[in-house]
Design a protein around this motif. Structure first.
Motif, PDB file in Angstrom:
ATOM      1  N   THR A 158    -118.502  21.059 -49.468  1.00  0.00           N
ATOM      2  CA  THR A 158    -117.277  20.278 -49.585  1.00  0.00           C
ATOM      3  C   THR A 158    -116.374  20.636 -48.409  1.00  0.00           C
ATOM      4  N   PRO A 159    -115.413  19.769 -48.068  1.00  0.00           N
ATOM      5  CA  PRO A 159    -114.446  20.145 -47.035  1.00  0.00           C
ATOM      6  C   PRO A 159    -113.659  21.401 -47.403  1.00  0.00           C
ATOM      7  N   ILE A 160    -113.442  21.626 -48.698  1.00  0.00           N
ATOM      8  CA  ILE A 160    -112.728  22.835 -49.126  1.00  0.00           C
ATOM      9  C   ILE A 160    -113.556  24.073 -48.786  1.00  0.00           C
ATOM     10  N   ARG A 161    -114.835  23.996 -49.065  1.00  0.00           N
ATOM     11  CA  ARG A 161    -115.713  25.131 -48.801  1.00  0.00           C
ATOM     12  C   ARG A 161    -115.719  25.491 -47.314  1.00  0.00           C
ATOM     13  N   THR A 162    -115.690  24.465 -46.462  1.00  0.00           N
ATOM     14  CA  THR A 162    -115.756  24.700 -45.020  1.00  0.00           C
ATOM     15  C   THR A 162    -114.396  25.035 -44.422  1.00  0.00           C
ATOM     16  N   TRP A 163    -113.345  24.330 -44.861  1.00  0.00           N
ATOM     17  CA  TRP A 163    -112.054  24.423 -44.185  1.00  0.00           C
ATOM     18  C   TRP A 163    -110.937  25.007 -45.040  1.00  0.00           C
ATOM     19  N   GLY A 164    -111.249  25.379 -46.285  1.00  0.00           N
ATOM     20  CA  GLY A 164    -110.207  25.873 -47.183  1.00  0.00           C
ATOM     21  C   GLY A 164    -109.456  27.085 -46.658  1.00  0.00           C
ATOM     22  N   SER A 165    -110.184  28.080 -46.158  1.00  0.00           N
ATOM     23  CA  SER A 165    -109.526  29.295 -45.666  1.00  0.00           C
ATOM     24  C   SER A 165    -108.822  29.057 -44.337  1.00  0.00           C
ATOM     25  N   ALA A 166    -109.267  28.051 -43.566  1.00  0.00           N
ATOM     26  CA  ALA A 166    -108.678  27.785 -42.247  1.00  0.00           C
ATOM     27  C   ALA A 166    -107.386  26.992 -42.336  1.00  0.00           C
ATOM     28  N   HIS A 243     -95.728  19.837 -42.018  1.00  0.00           N
ATOM     29  CA  HIS A 243     -96.933  20.348 -42.660  1.00  0.00           C
ATOM     30  C   HIS A 243     -96.879  20.057 -44.160  1.00  0.00           C
ATOM     31  N   VAL A 244     -98.018  20.218 -44.833  1.00  0.00           N
ATOM     32  CA  VAL A 244     -98.096  19.865 -46.254  1.00  0.00           C
ATOM     33  C   VAL A 244     -98.757  20.990 -47.043  1.00  0.00           C
ATOM     34  N   SER A 245     -98.622  20.878 -48.347  1.00  0.00           N
ATOM     35  CA  SER A 245     -99.302  21.811 -49.241  1.00  0.00           C
ATOM     36  C   SER A 245    -100.815  21.605 -49.151  1.00  0.00           C
ATOM     37  N   THR A 246    -101.552  22.677 -49.317  1.00  0.00           N
ATOM     38  CA  THR A 246    -103.020  22.587 -49.319  1.00  0.00           C
ATOM     39  C   THR A 246    -103.587  22.800 -50.725  1.00  0.00           C
ATOM     40  N   ASP A 247    -102.758  22.595 -51.742  1.00  0.00           N
ATOM     41  CA  ASP A 247    -103.203  22.837 -53.126  1.00  0.00           C
ATOM     42  C   ASP A 247    -104.302  21.876 -53.550  1.00  0.00           C
ATOM     43  N   TYR A 248    -104.216  20.616 -53.089  1.00  0.00           N
ATOM     44  CA  TYR A 248    -105.203  19.624 -53.507  1.00  0.00           C
ATOM     45  C   TYR A 248    -105.786  18.936 -52.273  1.00  0.00           C
ATOM     46  N   TRP A 249    -107.114  18.691 -52.317  1.00  0.00           N
ATOM     47  CA  TRP A 249    -107.838  18.048 -51.215  1.00  0.00           C
ATOM     48  C   TRP A 249    -108.513  16.782 -51.739  1.00  0.00           C
ATOM     49  N   TYR A 250    -108.467  15.725 -50.939  1.00  0.00           N
ATOM     50  CA  TYR A 250    -109.180  14.499 -51.306  1.00  0.00           C
ATOM     51  C   TYR A 250    -109.872  13.954 -50.069  1.00  0.00           C
ATOM     52  N   ARG A 385    -111.386  24.870 -58.930  1.00  0.00           N
ATOM     53  CA  ARG A 385    -111.502  24.888 -60.391  1.00  0.00           C
ATOM     54  C   ARG A 385    -111.488  23.476 -60.964  1.00  0.00           C
ATOM     55  N   GLU A 386    -110.843  22.567 -60.251  1.00  0.00           N
ATOM     56  CA  GLU A 386    -110.851  21.155 -60.637  1.00  0.00           C
ATOM     57  C   GLU A 386    -111.593  20.365 -59.563  1.00  0.00           C
ATOM     58  N   ARG A 387    -112.495  19.489 -59.992  1.00  0.00           N
ATOM     59  CA  ARG A 387    -113.258  18.670 -59.052  1.00  0.00           C
ATOM     60  C   ARG A 387    -113.238  17.218 -59.489  1.00  0.00           C
ATOM     61  N   GLU A 388    -113.154  16.323 -58.537  1.00  0.00           N
ATOM     62  CA  GLU A 388    -113.227  14.879 -58.763  1.00  0.00           C
ATOM     63  C   GLU A 388    -114.433  14.331 -58.017  1.00  0.00           C
ATOM     64  N   GLY A 389    -115.164  13.446 -58.679  1.00  0.00           N
ATOM     65  CA  GLY A 389    -116.250  12.747 -58.004  1.00  0.00           C
ATOM     66  C   GLY A 389    -117.511  13.584 -57.854  1.00  0.00           C
ATOM     67  N   PRO A 390    -118.413  13.130 -56.995  1.00  0.00           N
ATOM     68  CA  PRO A 390    -118.242  12.000 -56.069  1.00  0.00           C
ATOM     69  C   PRO A 390    -118.353  10.645 -56.753  1.00  0.00           C
ATOM     70  N   TYR A 391    -117.533   9.699 -56.279  1.00  0.00           N
ATOM     71  CA  TYR A 391    -117.544   8.329 -56.763  1.00  0.00           C
ATOM     72  C   TYR A 391    -117.854   7.385 -55.611  1.00  0.00           C
TER      73      TYR A 391
END
Length: 538
Positions: A158-166, A243-250, A385-391
């Motif tokens: 997921t993009p979170i897995r790759t870019w979450g810490s960055a 800049h924005v919050s990184t709490d949620y990714w879509y 902890r929360e996931r949407e999709g894939p749709y």
């Protein structure tokens, strides 16, 4: 309606920057920056990355100067890591609002993206890694990775897995779920699509689809919650400074369905070239498109166009865009993205067939079904902890123009597309077909010598085996160029489904050609795709 053509771009891609933000950047404008690599310290060279970045920079710098554009040996690890990624408030990944990187890209099983550098620096080596970056805590909000595997969304990634810490505050990231073609046109096409009135993410994905319809572009946006991130993903059109919050990714992506046309291996009965009619895009032409698509739109007194003739008109949720050679695109309705139950391909095909007739998209041109593009989306919280999709929330049915009984092969040309959402509503159509003035046996760039018997147009191959041999020779020329640079790849193969015979549109002419896509394995997890084209008349 008067169309005003400008040498400068028709629209400024940035929001107005507040006085307080301007005062924070005393040394440089901090709008743009770019990196491109064709030569590497340890990786195989590429061919088109400088031209790729050039297309992106050319439009951008019509409005604001670029902070930097570093190439080849000047691209080193310091510019990607925290200590120096905003060096002198001018240089580095986090020194500008929007940054573009064109080159190799790879990803490991843990989801860590990597890209090779042009030269070593300090003890940082010649490869940089996503899990060692910290981006968005200074300037950058929009990161374009014109590389393979830079935004993966399948096989556990997921993009979170790759870019979450960055991600320390950037708004959007653009990249690829798949391998990508080494092409000079990504940056240029991005701005062309953006000037058609599209949001940033749609412009990026549509630009990629014009280059190769077997690759999968992907874009991710962030926000404080799902609604903010998803809204940013689908609607953000200008570059913003906050800049924005990184709490949620879509995220969203394009991918080709397996339902495709069989490749054409047959020759036409008569070996002809097609002379295509030039199209003047004026008020009369625009009105004819608006009327044929059954949309209510009042034409303005004047409209600004780019130097290429690209412009868009908007009224409510309806948007009509026009480009070179009469290309047009009409967005008729907003897709219902809340319906995540994928429409059947059979129903989508039926709706598309009906729309082609209803909107006269096959007027004076022959069409054949080509392929289906699916538009996917998904998301989740940064802690996953929360996931949407894939749709799959959108389906686009594509048709190819037929000339002299053969399909047009050129990506992004000679095409008609119909997009539908999961409610079964036709949301948009696009046409880049060309009217044929005549078929002729008198070629423009090759001719049999006087006194030779036979046709003026002579086939260079008699069957598909002969075409494969011509394509092989064209590919060997490219391999020889790598060897001349000192290093040639040894592993490569034709991509199934993309070798065929048809017509290649070149300006106002369509010529008989064979095309294929080659995938190159450069080692160390780096891959690239290459189009190979050879004319069949000579």
């Amino acid at each position: 309606m008067k169309i005003i053509y400008s040498k400068k771009g028709s629209k400024l891609p940035f929001e107005e920057r507040s006085r307080s933000l301007r005062e924070d950047q005393p040394y440089s404008g901090d709008y743009w920056g770019a990196f491109s690599l064709e030569w590497y310290a340890r990786a195989f060279p590429l061919w088109n990355t400088h031209n790729d970045a050039q297309g992106w920079v050319d439009y951008a710098t019509q409005f604001n100067p670029v902070n930097f554009w570093l190439k080849d040996w000047n691209v080193r690890a310091w510019a990607y890591y925290e200590d120096y990624d905003n060096w002198k408030d001018t240089y580095g990944m986090d020194a500008v609002n929007a940054v573009y990187h064109s080159g190799h890209g790879g990803i490991d099983a843990q989801g860590v993206f990597r890209t090779p550098m042009g030269r070593d620096w300090g003890d940082l080596g010649t490869t940089v890694y996503s899990d060692k970056m910290q981006l968005g805590n200074e300037q950058v909000n929009y990161i374009f990775w014109s590389t393979c595997y830079s935004c993966r969304i399948s096989e556990g990634h997921t993009p979170i897995r790759t870019w979450g810490s960055a991600n320390k505050g950037f708004r959007m990231l653009f990249g690829y779920e798949s391998t990508s073609v080494d092409s000079p046109n990504y940056g240029k096409y991005f701005w062309e699509e953006w000037n058609k009135g599209k949001p940033l993410s749609t412009a990026f994905c549509d630009a990629s689809w014009r280059i190769h319809q077997g690759q999968s572009p992907a874009v991710v946006a962030c926000g404080s919650d799902k609604d903010e991130a998803k809204n940013r993903l689908y609607t953000e059109r200008e570059f913003h400074w906050e800049h924005v919050s990184t709490d949620y990714w879509y995220w969203r992506w394009y991918t080709a369905d397996d339902n495709t046309r069989d490749p054409n291996y047959t020759f036409p009965k008569d070996m002809m070239i097609a002379e295509l009619q030039p199209v003047e895009v004026d008020e009369q032409y625009v009105r004819s498109v608006v009327d044929s698509c059954n949309i209510e739109m009042k034409l303005p007194g004047e409209v600004a166009a780019t130097r290429e003739g690209i412009f868009s008109l908007k009224e409510g949720d309806i948007r009509a865009a026009f480009g070179e050679n009469g290309e047009f695109e009409v967005k008729m309705a907003k897709p219902n993205l809340s319906n995540t139950e994928q429409i059947s391909l059979r129903k989508a095909r039926s709706l598309a067939d009906k729309a082609v007739k209803e909107y006269s998209l096959d007027k004076e041109v022959g069409l054949t079904f080509d392929r289906v593009r699916l538009e996917g989306e998904g998301g989740g919280t940064k802690d996953e902890r929360e996931r949407e999709g894939p749709y799959m929330t959108g389906t686009t049915v594509q048709f190819k123009q037929v000339i002299n009984s053969l399909p047009v092969l050129t990506p992004g040309a000679g095409e008609v597309t119909v997009s539908v959402d999961n409610d079964g509503v036709v949301t948009g159509v696009h046409a880049s077909t060309r009217f044929i003035d005549k078929l002729t046996d008198r070629p423009k760039n090759t001719i049999a010598p006087p006194l030779d018997e036979g046709f003026l147009c002579r086939p260079r191959a008699e069957d598909m085996a002969g075409c494969r041999e011509l394509l092989k020779k064209e590919w060997e020329k490219m391999v020889a160029l790598w060897k001349a640079r000192g290093k040639a790849p040894e592993k490569y193969a034709a991509v199934p489904g993309f070798t065929e015979i048809g017509y290649d549109i070149q300006g106002n002419e369509a010529v008989l050609a064979a095309r294929q896509v080659m995938e190159v394995d450069f080692g160390d997890g780096y891959h690239k795709l290459y189009w190979v084209v050879t004319p069949l008349l000579g």
